[in-house]
Design a protein around this motif. Structure first.
Motif, short mmCIF file in Angstrom:
data_model
loop_
_atom_site.label_atom_id
_atom_site.label_comp_id
_atom_site.label_asym_id
_atom_site.label_seq_id
_atom_site.Cartn_x
_atom_site.Cartn_y
_atom_site.Cartn_z
N ILE A 1 -7.90 -2.36 6.99
CA ILE A 1 -6.89 -2.06 8.01
C ILE A 1 -6.92 -3.12 9.10
N LYS A 2 -8.11 -3.47 9.53
CA LYS A 2 -8.27 -4.48 10.58
C LYS A 2 -7.68 -5.81 10.13
N ALA A 3 -7.92 -6.17 8.87
CA ALA A 3 -7.40 -7.43 8.35
C ALA A 3 -5.87 -7.41 8.28
N ALA A 4 -5.30 -6.27 7.86
CA ALA A 4 -3.85 -6.15 7.77
C ALA A 4 -3.21 -6.26 9.15
N VAL A 5 -3.83 -5.64 10.13
CA VAL A 5 -3.31 -5.70 11.50
C VAL A 5 -3.41 -7.12 12.05
N LEU B 1 -2.19 2.12 13.86
CA LEU B 1 -1.72 3.13 12.91
C LEU B 1 -2.00 2.66 11.48
N TYR B 2 -2.20 3.62 10.61
CA TYR B 2 -2.50 3.30 9.22
C TYR B 2 -1.28 2.67 8.55
N PRO B 3 -1.46 1.60 7.77
CA PRO B 3 -0.32 0.94 7.12
C PRO B 3 0.48 1.85 6.20
N GLY B 4 -0.20 2.81 5.57
CA GLY B 4 0.52 3.78 4.74
C GLY B 4 1.04 3.22 3.44
N ARG B 5 0.37 2.22 2.88
CA ARG B 5 0.89 1.60 1.67
C ARG B 5 0.91 2.57 0.48
N GLU B 6 0.02 3.57 0.48
CA GLU B 6 -0.02 4.53 -0.63
C GLU B 6 0.99 5.66 -0.47
#
Length: 305
Positions: free
Chosen positions: A120-124, A143-148
């Protein structure tokens, strides 16, 4: 003498005694902030001929320890508080949280997520490096990326069978959409961070897809607190302002699970010398430390008035 009812007294049937609760986690020693919350709940219940419950929130078995639970009883008794027995311990009621989660499954508002904190940290970080602003919750966490969230049934099955640790998250937008455009509110009899009181319009979307259950903890705070309050008949939730914004999530879960709505009273926080709320790691503010130093319960109460 004319009797003027308190705000929360006007909201309930007069023959129903109010139910208050103090619900600490046994993952450290209680400090002055806990003392304030416990004393407020106890004294409000006593003033209204209501009930005062003690609940031990010990779902996180990796951090909760028996010696801290014993210290909670000792500290509260030393402060002159009394509570109903038996004490509810969350670890003894995991089936209740599992049932609530199953109901949310049936509503189709949960999904499995596998992204780690590092991912999550890397995506942000990547999004912000690309010039995008990443939304954050009221506590400042991204906030959570919610990819799933959009996975098909077969993709979710493969994810669950893949052997990777996962958490169940609330599909926030889908959950909110179940209730149309009617605003969801709560009744605030204390005050929010900037003095908000009265009827408060919720904003659960600000929290994104919150965790409801993890592989190492069968229920999150958000889920277990609303289930416990309902099962124990709690009518008055008196707690610190650090949980004010989280009430939006709790009201949404109460609506989803068809649970009764308590009245809320968020009290001020006791801050440390650095201006931040007290932590259990600050032993110098611990109730036990004051007792060991020869302070009396009355003196400790005076510190939190």
């Amino acid at each position: 003498m004319i009797f003027i009812p308190l705000p929360w007294q006007r909201e309930r049937m007069p023959e129903t005694p109010p139910v208050f609760r103090f619900a600490p986690s046994p993952n450290g020693l209680l400090h002055l902030g806990h003392a304030l919350s416990a004393v407020l709940n106890h004294d409000m219940a006593k003033a209204e001929n209501g009930r005062f419950l003690l609940r031990i929130e010990d779902i996180d078995q990796t951090r909760c320890r028996p010696e801290f639970e014993a210290a909670i009883y000792e500290d509260l008794a030393w402060l002159g508080l009394d509570w109903e027995r038996p004490v509810r311990r969350q670890s003894a009621h995991l089936d209740a949280y599992a049932s609530a989660l199953e109901r949310l499954h049936r509503l189709g508002v949960v999904y499995p997520s596998v992204m780690t904190r590092g991912e999550i940290k890397a995506a942000v970080a990547q999004a912000e490096a690309d010039g995008r602003t990443w939304p954050r919750d009221p506590d400042g966490s991204p906030l959570y990326p919610g990819r799933e969230r959009t996975y098909s049934i077969s993709e979710r099955t493969a994810l669950l069978d893949g052997g990777k640790a996962y958490a169940w998250r609330l599909d926030m937008q889908k959950a909110i959409s179940l209730f149309g455009s009617a605003p969801l509110t709560w009744n605030e009899n204390g005050a929010g961070p900037t003095g908000e009181t009265g009827t408060i319009v919720t904003d659960p979307a600000a929290w994104g897809d919150v965790i409801l259950s993890r592989s190492d903890a069968p229920s999150s705070y958000h889920l277990s607190v609303v289930v416990d309050d309902a099962l124990q008949g709690v009518t008055q939730v008196v707690r610190g302002r650090d949980l004010y914004h989280a009430t939006s999530v709790h009201r949404l879960l109460q609506r989803l699970l068809d649970l009764p709505e308590p009245l809320y009273y968020h009290h001020r926080l006791i801050l440390g010398p650095d201006g931040h709320k007290l932590s259990k790691s600050n032993q110098d503010t611990g109730i036990a430390a004051f007792r060991a130093a020869g302070r009396t319960p009355q003196e400790v109460r005076a510190l939190i008035v």
